[in-house]
Scaffold this motif. Structure first.
Motif, PDB file in Angstrom:
ATOM      1  N   ARG A 152       0.813  -1.217   0.000  1.00 29.85           N
ATOM      2  CA  ARG A 152       0.000   0.000   0.000  1.00 29.85           C
ATOM      3  C   ARG A 152       0.848   1.269   0.000  1.00 29.85           C
ATOM      4  NH1 ARG A 152      -5.033  -1.616   4.009  1.00 29.85           N
ATOM      5  NH2 ARG A 152      -4.713  -3.844   3.944  1.00 29.85           N
ATOM      6  N   ASP A 153       2.111   1.150   0.351  1.00 31.79           N
ATOM      7  CA  ASP A 153       2.943   2.350   0.466  1.00 31.79           C
ATOM      8  C   ASP A 153       3.627   2.663  -0.868  1.00 31.79           C
ATOM      9  OD1 ASP A 153       4.484  -0.041   0.822  1.00 31.79           O
ATOM     10  OD2 ASP A 153       6.178   1.224   1.400  1.00 31.79           O
ATOM     11  N   ASN A 154       3.924   3.952  -1.089  1.00 35.97           N
ATOM     12  CA  ASN A 154       4.672   4.414  -2.270  1.00 35.97           C
ATOM     13  C   ASN A 154       4.088   3.868  -3.579  1.00 35.97           C
ATOM     14  OD1 ASN A 154       6.580   5.812  -0.634  1.00 35.97           O
ATOM     15  ND2 ASN A 154       7.574   3.858  -0.207  1.00 35.97           N
ATOM     16  N   TYR A 155       2.787   3.800  -3.640  1.00 39.74           N
ATOM     17  CA  TYR A 155       2.125   3.195  -4.800  1.00 39.74           C
ATOM     18  C   TYR A 155       2.485   3.923  -6.095  1.00 39.74           C
ATOM     19  CZ  TYR A 155      -1.639   1.837  -7.986  1.00 39.74           C
ATOM     20  OH  TYR A 155      -2.345   1.405  -9.074  1.00 39.74           O
ATOM     21  N   CYS A 156       2.390   5.244  -6.082  1.00 30.98           N
ATOM     22  CA  CYS A 156       2.616   5.998  -7.319  1.00 30.98           C
ATOM     23  C   CYS A 156       4.039   5.812  -7.825  1.00 30.98           C
ATOM     24  CB  CYS A 156       2.312   7.477  -7.094  1.00 30.98           C
ATOM     25  SG  CYS A 156       0.562   7.830  -6.839  1.00 30.98           S
ATOM     26  N   LYS A 157       4.992   5.865  -6.922  1.00 35.16           N
ATOM     27  CA  LYS A 157       6.390   5.673  -7.318  1.00 35.16           C
ATOM     28  C   LYS A 157       6.584   4.292  -7.926  1.00 35.16           C
ATOM     29  CE  LYS A 157      11.120   5.703  -5.533  1.00 35.16           C
ATOM     30  NZ  LYS A 157      11.966   5.904  -4.317  1.00 35.16           N
ATOM     31  N   ARG A 158       6.007   3.280  -7.302  1.00 32.23           N
ATOM     32  CA  ARG A 158       6.153   1.919  -7.806  1.00 32.23           C
ATOM     33  C   ARG A 158       5.448   1.741  -9.150  1.00 32.23           C
ATOM     34  NH1 ARG A 158       3.569  -1.405  -5.179  1.00 32.23           N
ATOM     35  NH2 ARG A 158       2.593  -0.198  -3.503  1.00 32.23           N
ATOM     36  N   GLN A 159       4.309   2.412  -9.320  1.00 33.51           N
ATOM     37  CA  GLN A 159       3.603   2.324 -10.590  1.00 33.51           C
ATOM     38  C   GLN A 159       4.421   2.927 -11.725  1.00 33.51           C
ATOM     39  OE1 GLN A 159       0.133   1.212 -11.675  1.00 33.51           O
ATOM     40  NE2 GLN A 159       0.976  -0.159 -10.138  1.00 33.51           N
ATOM     41  N   VAL A 160       5.026   4.080 -11.470  1.00 33.74           N
ATOM     42  CA  VAL A 160       5.856   4.700 -12.509  1.00 33.74           C
ATOM     43  C   VAL A 160       6.979   3.750 -12.915  1.00 33.74           C
ATOM     44  CG1 VAL A 160       7.448   6.583 -13.005  1.00 33.74           C
ATOM     45  CG2 VAL A 160       5.305   7.064 -11.825  1.00 33.74           C
ATOM     46  N   GLU A 161       7.640   3.177 -11.921  1.00 34.95           N
ATOM     47  CA  GLU A 161       8.769   2.295 -12.231  1.00 34.95           C
ATOM     48  C   GLU A 161       8.300   0.991 -12.876  1.00 34.95           C
ATOM     49  OE1 GLU A 161      11.729   3.395 -12.232  1.00 34.95           O
ATOM     50  OE2 GLU A 161      11.005   5.265 -11.349  1.00 34.95           O
ATOM     51  N   ARG A 162       7.143   0.486 -12.452  1.00 32.24           N
ATOM     52  CA  ARG A 162       6.643  -0.747 -13.055  1.00 32.24           C
ATOM     53  C   ARG A 162       6.379  -0.567 -14.534  1.00 32.24           C
ATOM     54  NH1 ARG A 162       0.897  -4.039 -12.128  1.00 32.24           N
ATOM     55  NH2 ARG A 162       1.215  -5.420 -13.890  1.00 32.24           N
ATOM     56  N   TRP A 163       5.650   0.513 -14.868  1.00 33.24           N
ATOM     57  CA  TRP A 163       5.300   0.692 -16.272  1.00 33.24           C
ATOM     58  C   TRP A 163       6.492   1.160 -17.100  1.00 33.24           C
ATOM     59  CZ3 TRP A 163       1.462  -2.004 -17.520  1.00 33.24           C
ATOM     60  CH2 TRP A 163       0.420  -2.231 -16.602  1.00 33.24           C
ATOM     61  N   ALA A 164       7.437   1.821 -16.456  1.00 30.33           N
ATOM     62  CA  ALA A 164       8.686   2.148 -17.149  1.00 30.33           C
ATOM     63  C   ALA A 164       9.426   0.862 -17.517  1.00 30.33           C
ATOM     64  CB  ALA A 164       9.560   3.046 -16.278  1.00 30.33           C
ATOM     65  N   ALA A 165       9.456  -0.082 -16.581  1.00 29.01           N
ATOM     66  CA  ALA A 165      10.108  -1.367 -16.850  1.00 29.01           C
ATOM     67  C   ALA A 165       9.364  -2.149 -17.929  1.00 29.01           C
ATOM     68  CB  ALA A 165      10.200  -2.179 -15.557  1.00 29.01           C
ATOM     69  N   GLN A 166       8.023  -2.123 -17.866  1.00 24.68           N
ATOM     70  CA  GLN A 166       7.217  -2.822 -18.872  1.00 24.68           C
ATOM     71  C   GLN A 166       7.490  -2.236 -20.259  1.00 24.68           C
ATOM     72  OE1 GLN A 166       5.835  -5.633 -17.787  1.00 24.68           O
ATOM     73  NE2 GLN A 166       3.725  -5.200 -17.215  1.00 24.68           N
ATOM     74  N   TYR A 167       7.572  -0.900 -20.305  1.00 27.98           N
ATOM     75  CA  TYR A 167       7.822  -0.267 -21.602  1.00 27.98           C
ATOM     76  C   TYR A 167       9.205  -0.617 -22.116  1.00 27.98           C
ATOM     77  CZ  TYR A 167       8.504   3.219 -25.207  1.00 27.98           C
ATOM     78  OH  TYR A 167       8.769   3.820 -26.399  1.00 27.98           O
TER      79      TYR A 167
END
Length: 818
Positions: free
Chosen positions: A174-189
């Protein structure tokens, strides 16, 4: 699944064919009541969607057809953590049995890839309507608004799900969700582009960097605003009732997790922020030609509906980030779809072939939105029910014509009834009968009700709900009935002007039923109370027939850090048993006090901010012992008082728990916004009365041959006081305005500044007024000493200055990191 347009049902592509006989044997063995031999299975593909392939299963037995839906992972090499049908099955199973979130019933999960080549799950087939584009061109304009309102209601239901109670506590971080989302989709891309893959898009790189540098501040300790996130919530993933404007199934949970739910809302609002993508092979994301069709609500109206249904304010200045994140995520997904298309593994046909172009269009659109900040709704977005005219007529923080009229009425009431009777109230409060209620107080309360000056604190979005609680039987209302008990439906900013007036007298707030801690307790019951809790406790509180106390602070621990609280609330069968010692329980000494809201720990082993719960306790319950009143610089504040209370094996029904176990901090965060800002508003009124008394005294008294007002030292002092008051007033009104526009979380810095500035200013002005009054200023002949004692207490009771200063500093330092 659905009875939807026939165009979304297609034959299965040659690269997605699997062994239907093997599937049939598996389902006959693992799905309850599945048709047995000689049943025949036919498989069709849903062409809609480009992620996990989804199939319609038709099972025929003796002329009867039964339908199921199968959803599986795509074949081939997949990106890590993508296409997790196992998680989809988990969340659907949890929501389908334990919540009111509309989801299809799931029948089985198969993780054995030997059956059809990849893991899959099977769910029920739900008959309804699917709208493939947000413009709703197939509906007439009058039908469109109810559809959007139903969509907002479904999203609010998802975000209200208690993930701890339904077994999804560990469904995601639940913590740092936005930061993790940015990095997740950056990695996916990154995994979808590069050598041997589609080229890297510079627009995507620029967008990625902007998001990394503009992540909103997220409090990982309190975890506020987090919960279940759908991840792909848009209108074409919803099944609507065949004829009613009602969502009956939410589909495609592949991207669901726990996290910041505003990402869901922003993603759902994509049609408002991008044009349709027909030129890129898709029309499902935006409005046709970028024009909102008639009948569809504006973004501000849609957000207002969602906020009202979910009970949360919109995120204000962070909104552009959430929109940018949503577009980036969509672009990264489309880049992955395009890569799979090139590999021959993608569902979705033509749309998959255009995935690269769609991704580029989304990235460019996001950069344009960020540059212009055009994603932000206009300031007209406000809580539903606010009167348009008086908002538009307001200039800055000044009151509207309607509020100015109410303020004048309130000032007249104070001058006619309150100030002249303060001495009578004070005489009783210091007598041997001080723990009784002066009969004049009840008379003035009835006069305030008749004037419509009652429950003015009730916020605009809660007024209708409060009225319904007070007047359960609408038919019993006499003809021409006027509701004078549920306030005027004011915003925090509007109420600030009235609350300041009431703050000029220690006795005034209770006469208008705007007194602490009752206002905060009533707000808790309005927001979080069950219908039965509201009927038993909130109704008499709104009527002013009883009073209440708030029991949180404890003598054994530093209660400025509420995680220290040691009071236990232990489940025993159908009851909870409470043990602990509380003090500074305001209102508990009042003879009218019948209810205590107690904060304690239901689970000492849970995460730090999930240990606490709040529970309702009748003060007459055996084991509740009110030991003594506590004094503030010698004042015991009779007949209201602040008590030390012991709870010894206090047994109350489990139904008295508010909201659920572990929800105490969540409730506290909701309570500590508007309710605590009321103290700041009243303190400005305290300072205003002090400067008026100060000037009056200086004009009337002479020293060394001239009035005190003619001395240069006084002129300098009164000017400094006026400067302080105006600054404090603007700080408090700014905080109230921020609270109206953005809610507790975004406004927390402004609220913290108000909580520091208001008591400091009140004490500074009171000290000057006391000095001008000389010996009279420190005795009980004037109200100044008592006002000073109350104001000084609020530098602790309303949260220590150090805590608020720490919040301000934390936010200021964070700005330099962006």
């Amino acid at each position: 699944m659905v009875v939807a347009p026939s165009s979304i049902i297609e034959p299965v592509d040659s690269n997605q064919i699997f062994d239907e006989n093997e599937l049939l044997r598996y389902l006959q063995a693992h799905v309850k009541d599945f048709p047995q031999p000689p049943a025949k299975l036919s498989v069709f593909k849903f062409g809609h969607g480009q992620s996990n392939p989804t199939f319609l299963l038709k099972v025929d037995l003796f002329g009867t057809t039964t339908r199921y839906v199968l959803r599986k992972k795509p074949p081939g090499i997949l990106l890590q953590s993508a296409h997790a049908v196992e998680r989809e099955y988990q969340v659907l199973a949890a929501l389908g049995t334990k919540t009111n979130v509309p989801v299809p019933r799931v029948h089985c999960l198969c993780t054995d890839s030997n059956v059809i080549g990849t893991p899959f799950y099977v769910m029920e087939y739900v008959e309804g309507r699917i709208f493939l584009e947000p413009s709703l061109q197939s509906l007439n304009p009058k039908e469109r608004l109810p559809i959007y309102q139903a969509m907002a209601r479904a999203l609010a239901a998802i975000h209200s799900a208690d993930v701890d109670a339904i077994g999804l506590k560990k469904y995601g971080r639940r913590d740092n969700y936005c930061k993790r989302q940015v990095e997740r989709w950056a990695a996916q891309y990154s995994a979808s582009t590069g050598v041997g893959k589609p080229d890297v898009d510079p627009a995507m790189i620029r967008l990625m960097e902007w998001l990394r540098n503009n992540i909103p501040i997220e409090d990982s300790q309190i975890e506020s605003g987090t919960g279940l996130v759908h991840g792909d919530f848009r209108i074409d993933n919803l099944v609507f009732h065949p004829v009613e404007a009602r969502v009956i199934a939410v589909l495609d949970w592949e991207l669901s997790t726990l996290g910041n739910q505003w990402s869901d809302v922003a993603y759902n609002c994509m049609p408002y922020n991008i044009s349709d993508l027909r030129s890129a092979g898709s029309a499902s994301y935006g409005f046709v030609n970028g024009i909102k069709p008639d009948g569809i609500p504006s973004q501000a109206e849609y957000l207002a509906d969602y906020c009202a249904m979910s009970g949360r304010p919109w995120p204000g200045q962070s909104w552009t980030f959430y929109v940018g994140l949503s577009l980036f995520r969509m672009a990264a997904i489309m880049a992955g779809v395009y890569q799979r298309f090139l590999q021959g593994n993608a569902a979705g046909g033509g749309r998959a072939s255009s995935g690269g172009a769609i991704a580029h269009t989304l990235a460019v659109t996001a950069l344009e939105i960020i540059k212009s900040d055009m994603a932000m709704p206009s300031r007209s977005l406000k809580q539903k029910g606010t009167d348009e005219q008086h908002v538009s007529n307001r200039i800055g923080f000044s009151p509207s014509a309607r509020v100015e009229e109410m303020k004048n009425k309130l000032v007249a009431f104070m001058e006619k009834y309150v100030y002249p009777n303060e001495e009578k109230f004070e005489e009783l409060a210091v007598s041997d009968k001080r723990w009784t209620i002066h009969p004049l107080e009840e008379e003035l309360k009835n006069l305030a009700k008749a004037e419509g000056l009652w429950n003015l604190w009730i916020p605009v979005d809660s007024a209708a709900k409060a009225s319904k609680i007070l007047y359960e039987d609408e038919a019993s209302k006499p003809q021409g009935f006027v509701d004078r008990l549920t306030g005027a439906g004011l915003s925090n900013l509007e109420y600030g002007h009235l609350c300041e007036v009431m703050g000029r007298s220690l006795w005034a707030p209770q006469i208008f039923n705007c007194n602490a801690p009752d206002t905060g307790n009533m707000e808790v019951l309005l927001r979080y109370g069950s219908p039965e809790q509201q009927r038993v406790w909130l109704k008499p509180l709104l009527e002013g027939k009883i009073r209440s106390g708030f029991a949180m602070t404890e003598p054994q621990v530093a209660s400025s850090d509420a995680t220290n609280i040691a009071c236990s609330i232990t489940r025993h069968g159908k009851d909870y048993i409470i043990n602990g010692r509380k003090w500074w329980t305001s209102g508990a000494m009042d003879p009218r006090c019948q209810l205590l809201i107690v904060m304690g720990k239901t689970d000492f082993k849970a995460p730090m901010h999930k240990q606490q719960s709040m529970i309702l306790v009748d003060v007459m319950t055996p084991g509740v012992k009110i030991l003594r009143p506590l004094t503030v610089f010698g004042y015991d504040d009779a007949p209201h008082g602040h008590a030390e209370v012991i709870f010894e094996d206090v047994r109350v029904p489990a139904t008295n728990l508010l909201l659920g176990e572990g929800r105490g901090f969540e409730i506290a965060q909701g309570r500590l916004g508007p309710g605590r800002l009321h103290h700041c508003m009243r303190l400005v009124g305290v300072a205003e009365r002090a400067i008026q008394m100060m000037v009056k005294r200086a004009v009337e008294r002479k020293a060394f041959g001239k009035s005190l007002s003619e001395h240069g030292a006084f002129a300098s002092e009164v000017a400094e006081c006026r400067l302080d008051i105006e600054q404090a007033r603007l700080t408090v009104l700014h905080a109230a305005n921020q609270l109206d526009l953005y809610g507790n979380k975004i406004a927390r810095g402004a609220i913290a500044m108000a909580k520091v500035a208001a008591p400091r200013t009140a004490l500074r002005v009171l000290d000057s007024a006391i000095q001008v009054h000389g010996g009279g200023g420190v005795c009980s002949d004037f109200v100044l000493a008592h006002l000073w004692a109350a104001a000084r207490t609020l530098r602790i009771a309303d949260g220590p200055d150090e805590v608020h200063v720490g919040t301000i500093a934390k936010l200021e330092i964070a700005k330099s990191r962006l």
